[in-house]
Design a protein around this motif. Structure first.
Motif, PDB file in Angstrom:
ATOM      1  N   THR A 158       0.828  -1.202   0.000  1.00  0.00           N
ATOM      2  CA  THR A 158       0.000   0.000   0.000  1.00  0.00           C
ATOM      3  C   THR A 158       0.864   1.254   0.000  1.00  0.00           C
ATOM      4  O   THR A 158       0.613   2.199  -0.754  1.00  0.00           O
ATOM      5  N   ALA A 159       1.888   1.262   0.841  1.00  0.00           N
ATOM      6  CA  ALA A 159       2.783   2.422   0.910  1.00  0.00           C
ATOM      7  C   ALA A 159       3.516   2.621  -0.410  1.00  0.00           C
ATOM      8  O   ALA A 159       3.653   3.761  -0.887  1.00  0.00           O
ATOM      9  N   LEU A 160       3.973   1.532  -1.024  1.00  0.00           N
ATOM     10  CA  LEU A 160       4.706   1.638  -2.288  1.00  0.00           C
ATOM     11  C   LEU A 160       3.802   2.132  -3.406  1.00  0.00           C
ATOM     12  O   LEU A 160       4.135   3.095  -4.121  1.00  0.00           O
ATOM     13  N   GLY A 161       2.640   1.488  -3.564  1.00  0.00           N
ATOM     14  CA  GLY A 161       1.725   1.887  -4.639  1.00  0.00           C
ATOM     15  C   GLY A 161       1.201   3.298  -4.461  1.00  0.00           C
ATOM     16  O   GLY A 161       1.174   4.094  -5.407  1.00  0.00           O
ATOM     17  N   SER A 162       0.807   3.640  -3.238  1.00  0.00           N
ATOM     18  CA  SER A 162       0.303   4.989  -2.953  1.00  0.00           C
ATOM     19  C   SER A 162       1.412   6.022  -3.115  1.00  0.00           C
ATOM     20  O   SER A 162       1.170   7.129  -3.607  1.00  0.00           O
ATOM     21  N   GLY A 163       2.620   5.655  -2.693  1.00  0.00           N
ATOM     22  CA  GLY A 163       3.746   6.577  -2.819  1.00  0.00           C
ATOM     23  C   GLY A 163       4.036   6.929  -4.261  1.00  0.00           C
ATOM     24  O   GLY A 163       4.305   8.089  -4.600  1.00  0.00           O
ATOM     25  N   ILE A 164       3.968   5.918  -5.133  1.00  0.00           N
ATOM     26  CA  ILE A 164       4.209   6.149  -6.563  1.00  0.00           C
ATOM     27  C   ILE A 164       3.158   7.094  -7.135  1.00  0.00           C
ATOM     28  O   ILE A 164       3.476   8.075  -7.817  1.00  0.00           O
ATOM     29  N   TRP A 165       1.888   6.796  -6.839  1.00  0.00           N
ATOM     30  CA  TRP A 165       0.794   7.592  -7.384  1.00  0.00           C
ATOM     31  C   TRP A 165       0.799   9.011  -6.817  1.00  0.00           C
ATOM     32  O   TRP A 165       0.660   9.987  -7.560  1.00  0.00           O
ATOM     33  N   ASN A 166       0.934   9.126  -5.513  1.00  0.00           N
ATOM     34  CA  ASN A 166       0.937  10.447  -4.881  1.00  0.00           C
ATOM     35  C   ASN A 166       2.082  11.302  -5.381  1.00  0.00           C
ATOM     36  O   ASN A 166       1.918  12.500  -5.660  1.00  0.00           O
ATOM     37  N   THR A 167       3.257  10.701  -5.508  1.00  0.00           N
ATOM     38  CA  THR A 167       4.426  11.441  -5.999  1.00  0.00           C
ATOM     39  C   THR A 167       4.190  11.961  -7.404  1.00  0.00           C
ATOM     40  O   THR A 167       4.493  13.127  -7.710  1.00  0.00           O
ATOM     41  N   ALA A 168       3.625  11.116  -8.269  1.00  0.00           N
ATOM     42  CA  ALA A 168       3.383  11.513  -9.654  1.00  0.00           C
ATOM     43  C   ALA A 168       2.454  12.723  -9.732  1.00  0.00           C
ATOM     44  O   ALA A 168       2.730  13.690 -10.453  1.00  0.00           O
ATOM     45  N   LEU A 169       1.352  12.696  -8.981  1.00  0.00           N
ATOM     46  CA  LEU A 169       0.377  13.787  -9.059  1.00  0.00           C
ATOM     47  C   LEU A 169       0.863  15.045  -8.348  1.00  0.00           C
ATOM     48  O   LEU A 169       0.612  16.160  -8.826  1.00  0.00           O
ATOM     49  N   ILE A 170       1.540  14.879  -7.221  1.00  0.00           N
ATOM     50  CA  ILE A 170       2.043  16.054  -6.508  1.00  0.00           C
ATOM     51  C   ILE A 170       3.132  16.751  -7.310  1.00  0.00           C
ATOM     52  O   ILE A 170       3.138  17.985  -7.429  1.00  0.00           O
ATOM     53  N   VAL A 171       4.060  15.974  -7.856  1.00  0.00           N
ATOM     54  CA  VAL A 171       5.133  16.563  -8.664  1.00  0.00           C
ATOM     55  C   VAL A 171       4.572  17.239  -9.908  1.00  0.00           C
ATOM     56  O   VAL A 171       5.032  18.312 -10.311  1.00  0.00           O
ATOM     57  N   ALA A 172       3.534  16.627 -10.497  1.00  0.00           N
ATOM     58  CA  ALA A 172       2.900  17.237 -11.666  1.00  0.00           C
ATOM     59  C   ALA A 172       2.277  18.579 -11.301  1.00  0.00           C
ATOM     60  O   ALA A 172       2.413  19.568 -12.020  1.00  0.00           O
ATOM     61  N   GLY A 173       1.577  18.623 -10.157  1.00  0.00           N
ATOM     62  CA  GLY A 173       0.982  19.872  -9.699  1.00  0.00           C
ATOM     63  C   GLY A 173       2.047  20.907  -9.376  1.00  0.00           C
ATOM     64  O   GLY A 173       1.866  22.102  -9.642  1.00  0.00           O
ATOM     65  N   TYR A 174       3.152  20.463  -8.817  1.00  0.00           N
ATOM     66  CA  TYR A 174       4.266  21.356  -8.485  1.00  0.00           C
ATOM     67  C   TYR A 174       4.867  21.954  -9.757  1.00  0.00           C
ATOM     68  O   TYR A 174       5.150  23.159  -9.822  1.00  0.00           O
ATOM     69  N   ALA A 175       5.064  21.100 -10.765  1.00  0.00           N
ATOM     70  CA  ALA A 175       5.680  21.554 -12.010  1.00  0.00           C
ATOM     71  C   ALA A 175       4.782  22.521 -12.781  1.00  0.00           C
ATOM     72  O   ALA A 175       5.266  23.478 -13.406  1.00  0.00           O
TER      73      ALA A 175
END
Length: 226
Positions: free
Chosen positions: A163-180
């Motif tokens: 759960t931590a790995l899968g959620s971490g991947i997804w959350n990172t992708a969307l947060i970094v996209a919003g940041y960029a």
């Protein structure tokens, strides 16, 4: 309302074309008052009650990090922790109540569809433990996959790790996209379908690579024994 809160409320209204009060306004208020932990709290509740999708919360957290209101790394850490906490709650419901009573309970919630629960259950039955990892990258299944995992009493350490790995991947992708994207963070939501398949392909590739490495390691160990 502070200037930061006003900017984020305006951005949310532009992205969703909906009033910014209620749950949406509460999520933004949590991020402003609590910082990254507030984003994590919003994601935890989104796992349980999805009136405000993570496709909005996560890019918005990235936008907040872009403005310097919260830290980028802390946003990723706390939202992933929130995902795990929310998933653990649903796992507990499934484990304690069992399949029939859990379906009955979820069927009474106004924002949960039983067909979504059944879809997650079918996904889990077909893919086993991998479903918990890959399911975090699939709409609808993302939240509900915790229920069949709990019903089947999947190993808790394994469940938490996947759960931590899968959620971490997804959350990172969307947060970094919003940041960029900064003020254009809302473009992430409209492009989330494409992003989802990119992240999903990367996750499947990573799982396949891990399996190949393990098989080769065992083969090498077997040859040394001979």
């Amino acid at each position: 309302m502070t200037p930061t809160n006003q900017v984020m409320m305006s951005a949310l209204a532009q992205a969703t074309q909906e009033p910014t009060g209620g749950i949406a306004g509460w999520a933004i208020d949590m991020m402003e008052k609590l910082g990254a932990p507030g984003a994590g709290l919003a994601v935890a509740l989104e796992n349980l009650f999805p009136p405000l999708p993570s496709e909005v919360i996560l890019p918005l957290a990235g936008f907040a990090a872009n403005r310097g209101d919260i830290g980028l790394i802390s946003a990723i850490i706390f939202t992933t922790l929130g995902s795990v906490v929310g998933a653990l709650a649903l796992y507990g419901v499934g484990a304690v109540l069992g399949r029939k009573r859990t379906r009955s309970l979820l069927g009474r919630l106004p924002l949960v569809k039983l067909e979504d629960v059944d879809k997650a259950e079918d996904w889990f039955n077909r893919h086993g433990a991998k479903a918990v990892l890959i399911g975090r990258l699939v709409p609808v299944v993302r939240s509900m996959i915790s229920v069949p995992a709990g019903v089947e009493r999947m190993s808790m350490p394994l469940f938490l790790a996947l759960t931590a790995l899968g959620s971490g991947i997804w959350n990172t992708a969307l947060i970094v996209a919003g940041y960029a994207l900064g003020e254009k963070w809302h473009a992430v939501e409209s492009s989330v379908g494409v992003l989802q398949y990119v992240v999903l392909a990367a996750a499947v590739g990573a799982v396949a690579w891990f399996v190949v490495v393990k098989i080769r390691a065992r083969s090498s160990a077997g040859e040394k024994v001979k």
